[in-house]
Design a protein around this motif. Structure first.
Motif, PDB file in Angstrom:
ATOM      1  N   GLU A 126      34.631 -37.763  12.065  1.00 54.55           N
ATOM      2  CA  GLU A 126      35.587 -37.680  11.261  1.00 54.55           C
ATOM      3  C   GLU A 126      36.743 -37.018  11.480  1.00 54.55           C
ATOM      4  O   GLU A 126      36.959 -35.965  11.918  1.00 54.55           O
ATOM      5  CB  GLU A 126      34.962 -37.053   9.724  1.00 54.55           C
ATOM      6  N   ARG A 127      38.022 -37.848  11.603  1.00 57.20           N
ATOM      7  CA  ARG A 127      39.144 -37.335  12.045  1.00 57.20           C
ATOM      8  C   ARG A 127      39.765 -36.127  11.384  1.00 57.20           C
ATOM      9  O   ARG A 127      40.690 -35.342  11.798  1.00 57.20           O
ATOM     10  CB  ARG A 127      40.436 -38.340  12.508  1.00 57.20           C
ATOM     11  N   SER A 184      40.144 -44.004   1.858  1.00 57.40           N
ATOM     12  CA  SER A 184      40.241 -44.331   0.363  1.00 57.40           C
ATOM     13  C   SER A 184      39.085 -43.788  -0.400  1.00 57.40           C
ATOM     14  O   SER A 184      39.433 -43.566  -1.797  1.00 57.40           O
ATOM     15  CB  SER A 184      39.419 -45.865   0.440  1.00 57.40           C
ATOM     16  N   THR A 185      38.124 -43.182   0.294  1.00 57.05           N
ATOM     17  CA  THR A 185      37.010 -42.472  -0.912  1.00 57.05           C
ATOM     18  C   THR A 185      37.601 -41.533  -1.783  1.00 57.05           C
ATOM     19  O   THR A 185      37.021 -41.572  -2.976  1.00 57.05           O
ATOM     20  CB  THR A 185      36.194 -42.078   0.095  1.00 57.05           C
ATOM     21  N   ALA A 194      38.124 -44.360  -8.231  1.00 65.81           N
ATOM     22  CA  ALA A 194      37.844 -43.935  -9.712  1.00 65.81           C
ATOM     23  C   ALA A 194      36.344 -43.756  -9.915  1.00 65.81           C
ATOM     24  O   ALA A 194      36.018 -43.294 -10.836  1.00 65.81           O
ATOM     25  CB  ALA A 194      38.198 -45.249 -10.376  1.00 65.81           C
ATOM     26  N   GLY A 251      33.812 -45.723 -10.466  1.00 65.72           N
ATOM     27  CA  GLY A 251      32.939 -46.655 -11.301  1.00 65.72           C
ATOM     28  C   GLY A 251      32.025 -47.148 -10.467  1.00 65.72           C
ATOM     29  O   GLY A 251      32.107 -47.551  -9.263  1.00 65.72           O
ATOM     30  N   VAL A 310      34.496 -52.598   2.670  1.00 65.35           N
ATOM     31  CA  VAL A 310      33.578 -52.300   1.777  1.00 65.35           C
ATOM     32  C   VAL A 310      34.685 -51.950   0.603  1.00 65.35           C
ATOM     33  O   VAL A 310      35.266 -50.726   0.394  1.00 65.35           O
ATOM     34  CB  VAL A 310      32.576 -50.984   1.836  1.00 65.35           C
ATOM     35  N   GLY A 335      32.894 -48.930  -2.582  1.00 63.92           N
ATOM     36  CA  GLY A 335      31.942 -48.185  -2.016  1.00 63.92           C
ATOM     37  C   GLY A 335      30.949 -47.509  -2.654  1.00 63.92           C
ATOM     38  O   GLY A 335      29.805 -47.175  -2.429  1.00 63.92           O
ATOM     39  N   PHE A 336      31.257 -47.356  -3.998  1.00 60.71           N
ATOM     40  CA  PHE A 336      30.163 -46.585  -4.929  1.00 60.71           C
ATOM     41  C   PHE A 336      29.132 -47.437  -5.935  1.00 60.71           C
ATOM     42  O   PHE A 336      28.471 -47.128  -6.131  1.00 60.71           O
ATOM     43  CB  PHE A 336      31.033 -45.768  -6.023  1.00 60.71           C
TER      44      PHE A 336
HETATM   45  C1  LIG Z   1      42.901 -46.312  -6.508  1.00 60.71           C
HETATM   46  C2  LIG Z   1      41.568 -46.842  -6.076  1.00 60.71           C
HETATM   47  C3  LIG Z   1      40.401 -46.763  -6.972  1.00 60.71           C
HETATM   48  C4  LIG Z   1      39.016 -46.976  -6.485  1.00 60.71           C
HETATM   49  N1  LIG Z   1      37.781 -47.276  -7.458  1.00 60.71           N
HETATM   50  C5  LIG Z   1      36.883 -47.477  -7.118  1.00 60.71           C
HETATM   51  C6  LIG Z   1      35.888 -47.473  -7.850  1.00 60.71           C
HETATM   52  O1  LIG Z   1      35.922 -47.141  -9.188  1.00 60.71           O
HETATM   53  N2  LIG Z   1      34.361 -47.730  -7.526  1.00 60.71           N
HETATM   54  C7  LIG Z   1      34.226 -47.985  -6.130  1.00 60.71           C
HETATM   55  O2  LIG Z   1      33.089 -48.379  -5.820  1.00 60.71           O
HETATM   56  N3  LIG Z   1      35.411 -48.108  -5.371  1.00 60.71           N
HETATM   57  C8  LIG Z   1      36.468 -47.855  -5.680  1.00 60.71           C
HETATM   58  N4  LIG Z   1      37.525 -48.004  -4.776  1.00 60.71           N
HETATM   59  C9  LIG Z   1      37.126 -48.224  -3.485  1.00 60.71           C
HETATM   60  C10 LIG Z   1      36.630 -47.200  -2.554  1.00 60.71           C
HETATM   61  O3  LIG Z   1      37.433 -46.178  -2.490  1.00 60.71           O
HETATM   62  C11 LIG Z   1      36.289 -47.758  -1.150  1.00 60.71           C
HETATM   63  O4  LIG Z   1      35.381 -48.765  -1.462  1.00 60.71           O
HETATM   64  C12 LIG Z   1      35.378 -46.728  -0.162  1.00 60.71           C
HETATM   65  O5  LIG Z   1      36.083 -45.374  -0.341  1.00 60.71           O
HETATM   66  C13 LIG Z   1      35.437 -47.222   0.837  1.00 60.71           C
HETATM   67  O6  LIG Z   1      35.104 -46.009   1.805  1.00 60.71           O
HETATM   68  P1  LIG Z   1      34.832 -46.152   3.417  1.00 60.71           P
HETATM   69  O7  LIG Z   1      33.853 -45.167   3.931  1.00 60.71           O
HETATM   70  O8  LIG Z   1      34.644 -47.423   4.074  1.00 60.71           O
HETATM   71  O9  LIG Z   1      36.533 -45.947   4.118  1.00 60.71           O
HETATM   72  P2  LIG Z   1      37.423 -44.712   3.965  1.00 60.71           P
HETATM   73  O10 LIG Z   1      37.342 -44.122   2.647  1.00 60.71           O
HETATM   74  O11 LIG Z   1      38.770 -45.296   4.164  1.00 60.71           O
HETATM   75  O12 LIG Z   1      36.860 -43.729   5.062  1.00 60.71           O
HETATM   76  C14 LIG Z   1      37.067 -43.910   6.299  1.00 60.71           C
HETATM   77  C15 LIG Z   1      37.024 -42.772   7.026  1.00 60.71           C
HETATM   78  O13 LIG Z   1      36.962 -42.816   8.512  1.00 60.71           O
HETATM   79  C16 LIG Z   1      37.843 -41.768   9.085  1.00 60.71           C
HETATM   80  N5  LIG Z   1      38.248 -42.292  10.431  1.00 60.71           N
HETATM   81  C17 LIG Z   1      39.086 -43.598  10.580  1.00 60.71           C
HETATM   82  N6  LIG Z   1      39.388 -43.635  12.042  1.00 60.71           N
HETATM   83  C18 LIG Z   1      39.143 -42.746  12.465  1.00 60.71           C
HETATM   84  C19 LIG Z   1      38.945 -42.156  13.929  1.00 60.71           C
HETATM   85  N7  LIG Z   1      39.539 -42.907  14.731  1.00 60.71           N
HETATM   86  N8  LIG Z   1      38.102 -41.184  14.338  1.00 60.71           N
HETATM   87  C20 LIG Z   1      37.341 -40.321  13.571  1.00 60.71           C
HETATM   88  N9  LIG Z   1      37.677 -40.780  11.973  1.00 60.71           N
HETATM   89  C21 LIG Z   1      38.152 -41.771  11.712  1.00 60.71           C
HETATM   90  C22 LIG Z   1      39.121 -41.696   8.268  1.00 60.71           C
HETATM   91  O14 LIG Z   1      39.430 -40.250   8.135  1.00 60.71           O
HETATM   92  C23 LIG Z   1      38.176 -41.915   6.636  1.00 60.71           C
HETATM   93  O15 LIG Z   1      37.648 -40.520   6.315  1.00 60.71           O
HETATM   94  C24 LIG Z   1      38.900 -47.262  -5.360  1.00 60.71           C
HETATM   95  C25 LIG Z   1      39.857 -47.252  -4.180  1.00 60.71           C
HETATM   96  C26 LIG Z   1      41.160 -46.944  -4.523  1.00 60.71           C
HETATM   97  C27 LIG Z   1      42.190 -47.017  -3.654  1.00 60.71           C
END
Ligand SMILES: Cc1cc2nc3c(=O)[nH]c(=O)nc-3n(C[C@H](O)[C@H](O)[C@H](O)COP(=O)(O)OP(=O)(O)OC[C@H]3O[C@@H](n4cnc5c(N)ncnc54)[C@H](O)[C@@H]3O)c2cc1C
Length: 805
Positions: free
Chosen positions: A35-36, A43-44, A48, A50, A350, A353-354
Motif C-alpha cells: 500500500e503506497r 475510495s475506501t 458511505a 452501505g 469494484v 466494495g462493501f
Molecule cells: C462518496 C462515496 C460513497 C460510497 N459509498 C459506498 C457505499 O455506501 N457502499 C459501498 O459498498 N461502496 C461505496 N462506495 C464505493 C467504495 O468506496 C469502493 O467500492 C471501494 O472503496 C473500492 O475499494 P478498492 O479497494 O477497490 O479501491 P481503493 O479504495 O481505491 O483502494 C486502492 C488502494 O490501492 C492503493 N494503491 C494504488 N496504487 C498503488 C501503488 N502503485 N502502489 C501501492 N498502493 C497503491 C491506494 O493507495 C489505495 O489505498 C462509495 C464511494 C464513494 C466515493
C-alpha cells in the motif's frame, strides 16, 4: 519487507485486503500486500458504508449476500468491530414497471434462499415514518441491508489476513511491474524490488495506472460521487430513544439512497448531471482529500428528496462527502486472470466494495488456488469485454451506467451510449432495410427489421413488446420459405497444426469429427462445469474451425492459450470470418442457385462441412441450423461479406427470402428446445444437468478435461435436470430465473423462455428435480409475481425431417 512472495497484492483498500484475507483463509499464507500510503487511502475511506444484496445478476446477488454475512465472521475472528448496523432496507417502486422489476427480483430470491418480500405503502410508512409514500405502489424489503464502518471493516480484513500469515506493507509504492520469462513478476517499489509468482492489481482509483505498468488496459473509469450527512433529526432521535434504528430507503425515482447516520441521516445521489473524474489518469498526489462540494449537479435530486423525505428540508447539513470511485462499463467488477498476461490477476472496478468486496475476494482466491471459482463468475470476469475495448468506449458507457444505476432494467432493453461502435460491412445495408439494432459484445446486431411505417425502436418492457409483429413475420418467413441472418455474432477460431486433433480431443469432451464433418461438444472445466458449447468443423486432419458464443471470445481464448500443447495454433477469427446462415425449406434451392457445387441431400448431408465457391467467394459451408430448419451456414472473409449478401439476396428473391434478426432466431430455437449460452449452458451447470452429456464421447481414449467429473455424474446422475414447458402465459413470457413451483414449494427455476411464434405457444426451459420430469407434469411458474400454469413437454414442439434429410 520480504523480497520474494507467492502473491503480491497492489492496493490496501477494502478489495485488496479482502483478497489477502481470502487467500490466507483458503491456504496460501505467503501473501504480501503493498500500500503506497495507509490502508483505505483510495475510495475506501470516504465510502458511505452501505451494503445490500440487490443485483440484476443472480451470482452477483449471491456473492453480495456472502459479503454481508462475512462481517460477523470477521468480527469474531479478529475481535475488531466492523461497526455493523443490520437495519434492513426497502427499495421503493412508484411505477408499475418498477414494481414488476422488484417482483421479478423477489421471485429470483425465492430459490436463492433470500428472505426478501414485497411490501405495500402502509408497511413502508411503518418502517420509515419519514418517507412520504404518496405515489409509492410498494417496495422490496431486504432484512440483510445495512451499513458499516468502512475503515474498521478494511482493517478487520487486514488483521484477519495477517493472522493467516500475510504481510501488509504500508507506505510502499509500486512503480513498475515487469514479467519474467517464467511468468513470474518483478514488482519494483520505492523501497526495493519483490519477486512475486502472482500479481494482483487491486489498486482501485489507480488501477488504470497500475495496469499500464504491465502494458494492459482495464476498462474502468472513476466517477465523482456525493453524499450529505445531516445534523440531528428529531424523528431519528425519537426512533433511537424507542430502541429502534431507521432502515435504508432506496428511492430509484429520486436516484437516491438514504440511511441513518448517528442521530441524523445520510443521503447520496446518482445524479444525471454526473461527472467523470480524472479522465486522463489519476494523479499519484491524490490521497486523503475530498472533492469540492457541488450542489449544482445534485440540485434536482435534492428537490426530489425534499418531497420524498420532508424532514430533510429542515435538517442542517453537517458534512458533505464528495469523492471518486471506479466503475466498469456495466457496473460489475473486473475480476480474474487478465487475458494475454501470465499470473496477473485483476480485482478492480469494484463500485460497491462493501456489498461486493467479500465475494470478489473469495472468487479470486478460489480462482488463483483451485484454477476456477465455485460458481459462475462470468458477470464479473475481466475477460467479458474483449481486447477491442478502449477508453473511448469505456468512458461514455461508465457515464451511462452511473446515470442508469437506479433505472428500471428491462430484459429487452438496449442501452444507447457509445453506439454504433463496432459494425460489420452489412451495417448500412441492414440499416436501410429498417434494422432495429441491438448490441452484443460491442457489436451492432439486428434484433429485427421494422417495415416502412413501423416504429424503429423496441419499447423496453417486461411484457411482450412492439417487436411482436415483426418477429412473427420473420419466423414465418423462415419456416415457410427461406430466411437469411448474419453469422457475425459467433466466436470463431481456426485451429491448425499437426497435433490439432489430439489437442481438441483433450480440450473438448465430445467427439472430434472426421474430415468433412461437424460435431457438437461441450467444453468442460476441470471441475466438470460447462465453459463452452462448441461446434467443431473438421476441414482436414490438421485444420479445424470452432464456433461458439461471440461474447465468450476472450474467456475462450484465455482458456485455449493456457492449455496449448504440441504443434497447435489457435487463432481467433471471429471478426475476420463472417457470413450468413440461410434456413428454411427453400434453403437448399437458394444455395444451389449461388454455387456450382453439388449441394443435393446425398452429396451434402446433415452435419457436413465443405469448402466451395459461393457467388464470388471461397466459402466454408456447414449444413446445420440453429433454427431447426434445413439450413446452411456460409462463412467467407469479412471483406467479401457484402458480395455474398448480394448473391444470396438477389437469388433469394425467387424463393421468397426473408431477412431475420435475433428476436426471430431466439423464438425459432424454442420449438426444438435448442439451448443457448449463458441461459441453458453456463459454468453454473454440468453437462448431465443440461443434457449436453449426450455429446460427450466417453468411448474416446483421451483424458479430456473434466472427464473424471463427467464419469462420476454418469455413475450417479444429477438430482436436477433441464425440462421444457409450455406455459399458460398472458402478456409476459419467461425470461430467466423465474421460480418453478410444484406441490406448493419452489423446486427449480427457469433458464430461458419466450414465445414460439411458429407453434403459437409460450415456452420455457428450466431445472426440475430429475425424478419429477414426466410428460404432462403440471407445475406453476411465477412470472412477474403471477402464478402461471405450465406443463412439461418432452418432445420438441416442431420437428421438420427436412432438417436432417
Ligand atoms: C462518496 C462515496 C460513497 C460510497 N459509498 C459506498 C457505499 O455506501 N457502499 C459501498 O459498498 N461502496 C461505496 N462506495 C464505493 C467504495 O468506496 C469502493 O467500492 C471501494 O472503496 C473500492 O475499494 P478498492 O479497494 O477497490 O479501491 P481503493 O479504495 O481505491 O483502494 C486502492 C488502494 O490501492 C492503493 N494503491 C494504488 N496504487 C498503488 C501503488 N502503485 N502502489 C501501492 N498502493 C497503491 C491506494 O493507495 C489505495 O489505498 C462509495 C464511494 C464513494 C466515493
Amino acid at each position: 519487507m520480504k523480497t520474494t512472495t507467492r502473491v503480491c497484492i497492489i492496493g490496501g483498500g477494502v478489495v485488496g485486503c479482502s483478497v489477502a484475507y481470502h487467500l490466507t483463509k483458503l491456504g496460501w499464507s505467503d501473501v504480501m500486500l503493498l500500500e503506497r500510503s495507509e490502508l483505505t487511502s483510495g475510495s475506501t475511506w470516504h465510502a458511505a458504508g452501505g451494503f445490500h444484496t440487490l443485483n440484476g445478476d443472480t451470482n452477483m446477488a449471491a456473492l453480495q449476500g456472502y459479503t454481508i454475512r462475512l462481517y460477523r465472521e470477521l468480527e469474531a475472528l479478529t475481535g475488531m468491530s466492523c461497526g455493523l448496523h443490520h437495519v434492513g432496507g426497502v427499495t421503493l417502486a412508484d411505477t408499475p414497471e418498477r414494481l414488476d422489476m422488484l417482483k421479478a427480483e423477489r421471485a429470483k430470491h425465492r430459490y436463492m434462499g433470500m428472505d426478501t418480500e414485497i411490501i405495500g405503502p402502509d408497511e413502508i410508512k411503518k418502517l420509515s415514518p419519514i418517507t412520504n409514500v404518496d405515489g409509492v405502489l410498494g417496495g422490496l424489503y431486504d432484512p440483510l441491508d445495512g451499513h458499516l464502518d468502512p475503515s474498521g471493516t478494511t482493517h478487520a480484513y487486514a488483521r484477519a489476513a495477517k493472522m493467516g500469515g500475510a504481510e501488509i506493507v504500508l507506505h510502499t509504492k509500486v512503480i513498475a511491474t515487469t514479467p519474467r520469462a517464467d511468468g513470474t513478476w518483478n514488482v519494483v517499489t520505492d523501497k526495493g524490488t519483490i519477486h512475486a509468482e502472482h500479481l494482483v492489481n487491486a489498486a482501485g482509483l489507480w488501477a488504470r495506472e497500475v495496469a499500464a505498468m504491465a502494458g494492459c488496459y482495464l476498462p474502468l473509469h472513476p466517477m465523482e460521487h456525493q453524499y450529505i450527512v445531516t445534523d440531528e433529526v428529531p424523528e431519528i432521535m425519537a426512533m433511537l430513544d424507542a430502541g429502534g434504528e431507521h432502515p435504508h430507503v432506496m428511492d430509484p425515482s429520486g436516484e437516491s439512497y438514504l440511511r441513518q447516520e448517528g442521530r441524523g441521516l445520510c443521503i447520496g445521489f446518482y445524479e444525471q448531471k454526473c461527472r467523470p473524474w480524472a479522465v486522463n489518469g489519476t494523479s499519484w498526489d491524490f490521497g486523503h482529500e475530498l472533492l469540492a462540494d457541488d450542489f449544482d449537479k445534485i440540485e434536482e435530486s435534492i428537490a426530489f428528496a425534499y418531497k420524498r423525505f420532508p424532514v430533510l428540508e429542515r435538517a442542517g447539513v453537517k458534512s458533505v462527502i464528495h469523492g471518486p470511485f471506479t466503475f466498469a462499463p456495466d457496473g460489475n467488477p473486473l475480476v480474474g486472470p487478465v487475458p494475454g498476461l501470465r499470473n496477473y490477476w485483476s480485482a478492480c472496478g469494484v463500485m460497491a466494495g462493501f456489498s461486493q468486496g467479500g465475494g470478489v475476494g473469495l472468487m479470486l482466491a478460489q480462482w488463483m488456488i483451485a484454477g476456477e471459482a465455485e460458481r459462475d463468475v462470468s458477470a464479473m470476469d475481466v475477460a467479458r469485454f474483449g481486447r477491442w475495448i478502449g477508453p473511448g468506449y469505456t468512458l461514455p458507457k461508465v457515464i451511462e451506467n452511473y446515470q442508469t444505476r437506479f433505472s428500471v432494467v428491462y430484459p429487452n432493453q438496449e442501452l444507447p451510449a457509445a453506439r454504433p461502435h463496432r459494425t460489420t460491412p452489412m451495417y448500412d445495408t441492414f440499416d436501410a432495410m429498417g434494422a432495429v439494432w441491438g448490441a452484443q459484445y460491442g457489436l451492432e446486431v439486428v434484433n429485427y427489421f421494422a417495415q416502412p411505417g413501423e416504429v424503429r425502436y423496441e419499447t423496453p418492457s417486461f411484457r411482450r413488446s412492439n417487436a411482436w409483429e415483426a418477429t412473427a413475420r420473420e419466423v414465418m418467413g423462415v419456416r415457410q420459405a427461406v430466411g437469411i441472418n448474419e453469422l457475425q455474432n459467433f466466436g470463431k477460431y481456426a485451429v491448425t497444426g499437426r497435433d490439432a486433433r489430439a489437442w481438441l480431443d483433450r480440450i473438448m469432451a465430445g467427439r472430434i469429427p472426421a474430415p468433412g464433418r461437424l460435431s457438437l461438444t461441450p467444453m468442460l472445466s476441470e471441475k466438470g462445469k460447462i465453459i463452452g458449447d462448441f461446434t467443431v468443423s473438421c476441414l482436414s486432419d490438421t485444420e479445424f474451425q470452432l464456433t461458439a458464443s461471440y461474447g465468450a471470445q476472450d474467456m475462450h481464448m484465455r482458456w485455449f492459450d493456457t492449455h496449448l500443447a504440441g504443434d497447435v495454433q489457435v487463432v481467433n477469427v471471429s471478426d475476420r470470418r463472417t457470413g450468413f446462415q440461410i434456413a428454411g425449406p427453400r434453403a437448399r434451392d437458394l444455395l444451389a442457385a449461388v454455387t456450382s457445387a453439388d449441394v443435393s441431400a446425398e452429396a451434402f448431408r446433415f452435419m457436413d462441412v465443405k469448402r466451395m465457391v459461393v457467388g464470388l467467394s471461397d466459402a466454408i459451408v456447414q449444413r446445420v441450423s440453429y433454427t431447426g430448419d434445413l439450413g446452411f451456414e456460409i462463412f467467407v472473409d469479412a471483406l467479401e461479406q457484402r458480395a455474398l449478401w448480394q448473391a444470396l439476396w438477389d437469388k433469394g428473391q425467387a424463393f421468397g427470402i426473408t431477412a431475420f434478426g435475433m428476436r426471430a432466431m431466439m423464438s425459432l430455437r424454442l420449438d426444438r428446445f435448442f439451448g443457448s449460452w449463458m441461459r441453458e449452458f453456463s459454468p453454473d451447470y454440468t453437462a448431465a444437468e443440461t443434457g449436453l452429456d449426450r455429446f460427450i464421447q466417453f468411448k474416446k481414449n483421451t483424458d479430456f478435461i473434466g472427464r473424471s467429473l463427467a464419469e462420476a455424474e454418469r455413475a450417479s446422475p444429477p438430482a436436477r435436470k433441464l425440462a421444457h414447458f409450455v406455459v399458460d402465459a398472458a402478456d409476459a413470457d419467461v425470461v430467466a430465473y423465474e421460480p418453478i413451483w410444484l406441490d406448493g414449494a419452489v423446486v427449480g427455476f427457469c433458464t430461458s423462455g419466450g414465445y414460439s411464434h411458429w407453434t403459437g405457444q409460450s415456452v420455457a426451459t428450466g431445472f426440475l428435480p430429475a425424478d419429477r420430469i414426466t410428460e404432462g407434469l403440471e407445475v406453476e411458474i411465477e412470472i412477474l409475481g403471477e402464478m402461471r400454469k405450465a406443463r412439461v413437454v418432452t418432445a420438441p414442439l416442431w420437428d421438420d425431417p427436412r432438417m436432417r434429410a
